[in-house]
Scaffold this motif. Structure first.
Motif, mmCIF file in Angstrom:
data_model
loop_
_atom_site.group_PDB
_atom_site.id
_atom_site.type_symbol
_atom_site.label_atom_id
_atom_site.label_comp_id
_atom_site.label_asym_id
_atom_site.label_seq_id
_atom_site.Cartn_x
_atom_site.Cartn_y
_atom_site.Cartn_z
ATOM 1 N N THR A 36 45.310 35.737 31.375
ATOM 2 C CA THR A 36 44.296 34.727 31.079
ATOM 3 C C THR A 36 44.951 33.376 30.873
ATOM 4 O OG1 THR A 36 42.554 34.073 29.536
ATOM 5 C CG2 THR A 36 44.356 35.360 28.600
ATOM 6 N N ARG A 37 44.222 32.331 31.186
ATOM 7 C CA ARG A 37 44.696 30.965 30.922
ATOM 8 C C ARG A 37 44.082 30.440 29.624
ATOM 9 N NH1 ARG A 37 48.248 29.247 35.403
ATOM 10 N NH2 ARG A 37 47.988 30.987 36.811
ATOM 11 N N ARG A 68 36.049 40.909 32.145
ATOM 12 C CA ARG A 68 36.666 40.892 33.474
ATOM 13 C C ARG A 68 35.905 41.818 34.433
ATOM 14 N NH1 ARG A 68 39.138 36.716 32.861
ATOM 15 N NH2 ARG A 68 41.389 36.468 32.686
ATOM 16 N N GLU A 113 45.309 41.658 41.097
ATOM 17 C CA GLU A 113 45.465 40.204 40.938
ATOM 18 C C GLU A 113 44.221 39.439 41.405
ATOM 19 O OE1 GLU A 113 48.027 42.098 41.413
ATOM 20 O OE2 GLU A 113 49.783 41.214 40.436
ATOM 21 N N ASP A 132 41.256 40.106 41.078
ATOM 22 C CA ASP A 132 40.196 40.121 40.068
ATOM 23 C C ASP A 132 40.740 39.791 38.681
ATOM 24 O OD1 ASP A 132 37.710 40.718 41.419
ATOM 25 O OD2 ASP A 132 38.664 42.588 42.018
ATOM 26 N N ASN A 133 41.841 39.070 38.641
ATOM 27 C CA ASN A 133 42.444 38.626 37.368
ATOM 28 C C ASN A 133 42.855 39.773 36.454
ATOM 29 O OD1 ASN A 133 42.036 35.942 38.093
ATOM 30 N ND2 ASN A 133 39.989 35.926 37.204
ATOM 31 N N GLY A 186 47.275 28.601 39.817
ATOM 32 C CA GLY A 186 46.483 29.816 39.638
ATOM 33 C C GLY A 186 47.174 31.117 39.984
ATOM 34 N N PRO A 229 49.362 34.248 39.300
ATOM 35 C CA PRO A 229 49.634 34.840 37.991
ATOM 36 C C PRO A 229 51.078 35.311 37.760
ATOM 37 C CG PRO A 229 48.539 36.435 39.399
ATOM 38 C CD PRO A 229 48.696 35.195 40.217
#
Ligand SMILES: C[S@@+](CC[C@H](N)C(=O)[O-])C[C@H]1O[C@@H](n2cnc3c(N)ncnc32)[C@H](O)[C@@H]1O
Length: 388
Positions: A65-66, A79, A100, A102-103, A16, A18
């Motif tokens: 994103t994954r 997001r 990071e 909060d993605n 996870g 990034p």
């Protein structure tokens, strides 16, 4: 555009985190340029995610994103909405996006009542600036959006520093309410203009401040001291080496009707030493210095700085008084910080009782899979002379 990772990619990425470093990449498709969105694959051609790339940075790719989804306005809106749901707050002033955590690597968004301040730290995020502004307008309908992208990391990304209004206009000092106090976020000040990350730690002084003589050292615009005054302090001394910050302290004190305070512009290391020499003691001392080390290699000098300032604070705190001590140096751990406090206590002959532990509030979350998101440490210490 595709990027393929080396065979033995680190668990970090799988778990996870990034960031993908330059030495973790096996090959790139041709014609990829700085700031492009790339599709990331492992060595067996399995899709890992999408992220933005910058060949100027050792952190070559930051994953956004994954999923195999397009990075456009809807992506940012989703997001933001997830971040707002996680916060689930009724406060009017809080951090909406914490990079990071909060993605959204490279993006910080703070809300100060009706205004938004945003900070962009990477080229990849910079390219989405207008989509981000549109998203903010749609979700918050703010009176204005100020961009305050002054972080030195921008240079490494090949970006110039920038600050200015990017949507409508607003005042140089943005007014906002916090915990029942009136504050200003300074568009010409530090970080996003105000340290929202300390608002809950400052509240921890509520039951202790009444009738107390207090010092707010490294005060910036006076967050800790204003809370002490709100909670009934007899007197607060605000100390910072920035004249501009102290001017705003005076303005904020006036807005809140506080008169029982004084301000000092100067170097906290010298001034605390002088207080000690002239036997000036306080019931409560807050120390919240800036980060003392950006890299782990500078840790030793950061240890020295923290020990010295905490030792000085202990010397000028009355027996059984309190020290509200903070460290925002990311490379110093909770354990290391407590060891520094213990060591300062030993040298000053004090018993150090930890009566409250604090760290980052819910809107500056740290992610256990991304240790770099953890930076703030806070302790409320009660100081007792060992020799009676
Ligand atoms: C992390 S900020 C403090 C934030 C503040 N406590 C708050 O909650 O808003 C650190 C402050 O220390 C000040 N500062 C840095 N070095 C200093 C020094 N040697 N003496 C006095 N102030 C200093 C900076 O101007 C800055 O305002």
């Amino acid at each position: 555009m595709k990027v393929f990772l080396k065979k033995n990619i680190k668990n970090r990425i799988r778990n996870g985190h990034p960031w993908i470093y330059e030495n973790e990449i096996e090959s790139y498709e041709e014609n990829i340029k700085n700031g492009n969105i790339v599709d990331i694959f492992n060595h067996e051609n399995f899709f890992i995610g999408k992220g933005y790339i910058n060949f100027n940075s050792k952190i070559r790719i930051r994953i956004l994103t994954r999923k195999n989804e397009s990075i456009e306005k809807d992506f940012f809106k989703k997001r933001f909405i997830s971040a707002l749901k996680r916060r689930n707050t009724k406060e009017n002033s809080f951090r909406v996006i914490f990079s990071e955590a909060d993605n959204l690597p490279g993006l910080i968004v703070d809300k100060f009542d009706n205004y938004i301040v945003l900070e962009i730290n990477t080229l990849g995020m910079e390219r989405f600036k207008s989509l981000i502004i549109d998203t903010i307008v749609e979700l918050f309908n703010p009176k204005g959006i100020f961009e305050k992208s002054n972080n030195s990391s921008r240079e490494k990304e090949g970006l110039e520093k920038f600050s200015g209004w990017v949507y409508k206009n607003g005042p140089e000092l943005i007014p906002f309410n916090l915990n029942g106090l009136k504050f200003f976020a300074d568009t010409k000040g530090q970080k996003t203009g105000s340290f929202l990350d300390q608002r809950i730690n400052a509240k921890s002084l509520k039951n202790f401040s009444k009738n107390k003589v207090c010092l707010d050292a490294f005060c910036y615009t006076g967050n800790f001291g204003m809370h002490m005054l709100l909670y009934g302090a007899k007197h607060v001394t605000f100390l910072d080496y920035s004249q501009r910050a102290i001017d705003i302290v005076n303005l904020i004190a006036k807005e809140n009707g506080f008169k029982n305070y004084e301000t000092i512009v100067g170097n906290a290391f010298d001034i605390l030493k002088n207080f000690d020499k002239s036997s000036k003691y306080f019931d409560i001392v807050s120390i919240d210095p800036p980060s003392f080390a950006k890299k782990a290699t500078n840790k030793q000098s950061a240890f020295k700085g923290y020990k010295e300032i905490n030792l000085r604070a202990m010397r000028i705190t009355k027996d059984n008084g309190l020290i509200a001590t903070s460290s925002c140096t990311q490379v110093i751990s909770e354990e290391e910080f407590e060891h520094i406090l213990f060591s300062a206590g030993v040298d000053s002959g004090k018993l150090i009782r930890v009566i409250h532990r604090g760290d980052q509030p819910f809107d500056h979350p740290y992610v256990l899979n991304i240790l770099e998101t953890k930076y703030l440490k806070f302790r409320l210490l009660q100081i007792e002379n060992i020799k009676e």
